[in-house]
Design a protein around this motif. Structure first.
Motif: not given
Length: 356
Positions: A267-269, A343
């Protein structure tokens, strides 16, 4: 010890913290409400990573969070006491708490049905068996504090199958991962089926619109026609919807040069990017199952390492692929569940999985 960015020696920690539980360790207790009343739990504080080992449910793991962010799916059932277990049909779902880990087995799993005159319910009896001989061997190893819990789970029946699982769960304070070592032995006098599936469940907010899935494999099979129709979307997560029909896929695990196989949800958020990976041995656990249910309130993804296809025991027997343990025979499985933050770190892990 690397503790929230500080590199500390045991001496430095003990000079400032008279009890290790100030910064990490374990706490045992019993739940007290509703159907969970009397269920024994051990909370593990490994610093940034915290999780709950449910002693009376086979030493499976319910809640888990990283830096306060929930990682897993918890059903409205909660950690139901095993005395409420019902073995037939899909009644297993009434005590399913989800959690980071629900173990399915040990002598059958998958859909309910009959096998040789025995009425087999959903996913086996394991998760409704309390562990015994539970011990906490946590302690210092040099400048690292290792949390170590061990216990024994017996699935046995008079004049029938007798199979034992010895579980060891370890974490190090400051290291965001859980290592599970399971040793299974046939303690009876006859060959017995041995099927095991590690139902590893992810939930909001790690599971959310835009999250992605990656599973190391060399072959994928959908479990039904509906899943086949959704193949192109199998690795992506959307918002929950009403009437979502579950999808299921079987992945044949592909080993890297060390014999390991990986799966990961990303989940990049969250934070600067947050992911949870699963590492197994492709030799002992040659399959991953993916179960995706993006229904409102039942919003969950499970990635499930297993030693066999997720089918009723009768089907496995008919296909000639039912695993058996001879008397005294031992099988050992290792599962590592770890958190990756950032990331760049996620990208490195993602490339490693893709290149295997």
């Amino acid at each position: 010890m690397n503790y929230y960015g500080m590199n500390l020696s045991r001496k430095e920690i003990e000079e400032k913290a008279p009890d290790i539980r100030q910064i990490g360790g374990t706490r045992a207790y019993e739940l007290c409400e509703g159907a969970t009343r009397g269920t024994r739990v051990i909370d593990v504080n490994a610093g940034e990573l915290r999780y709950s080992v449910v002693v009376d449910r086979g030493m499976d793991i319910s809640l888990a969070n990283y830096k306060g962010i929930n990682l897993t799916h918890l059903t409205e059932n909660g950690e139901v006491h095993p005395s409420f277990y019902e073995s037939r049909g899909r009644e297993w779902a009434r005590i399913f708490f989800g959690g980071l880990l629900t173990t399915c087995g040990l002598t059958y799993l998958g859909p309910p049905g009959m096998d040789q005159g025995e009425d087999l319910g959903l996913h086996g009896r394991y998760s409704a068996i309390p562990a015994r001989r539970v011990n906490d061997f946590s302690g210092w190893k040099g400048d690292e504090y290792e949390i170590c819990l061990e216990g024994q789970v017996d699935e046995s029946v008079q004049m029938g199958a007798k199979i034992r699982l010895n579980r060891k769960i370890t974490s190090r304070v400051g290291v965001p991962k859980i290592c599970i070592h399971d040793k299974v032995v046939n303690t009876g006098t006859k060959n017995t089926p041995f099927t095991i599936l590690y139902h590893i469940n992810f939930g909001f907010p790690l599971l959310d619109n835009g999250a992605r899935i990656l599973i190391q494999n060399y072959k994928i099979e959908p479990f039904d026609e509906h899943s086949k129709e959704q193949m192109d979307e199998r690795l992506y997560i959307d918002d929950p919807s009403s009437g979502f029909q579950e999808v299921n896929y079987l992945y044949y695990a592909k080993a890297d040069n060390n014999g390991d196989s990986f799966a990961m949800i990303m989940n990049d958020s969250l934070l600067s990017g947050l992911a949870v990976y699963i590492k197994t041995s492709a030799e002992t656990l040659p399959f991953f199952c993916e179960w995706k249910l993006l229904e409102k309130r039942d919003y969950v993804l499970a990635i499930e390492p297993s030693n066999v296809v997720c089918e009723n025991r009768k089907v496995l027997r008919q296909k000639g692929i039912l695993p058996l343990l001879r008397p005294g025979e031992i099988r050992e499985m290792d599962i590592e569940i770890g958190v990756v933050e950032g990331k760049e770190a996620i990208k490195i892990m993602e490339e490693k999985i893709k290149e295997a």
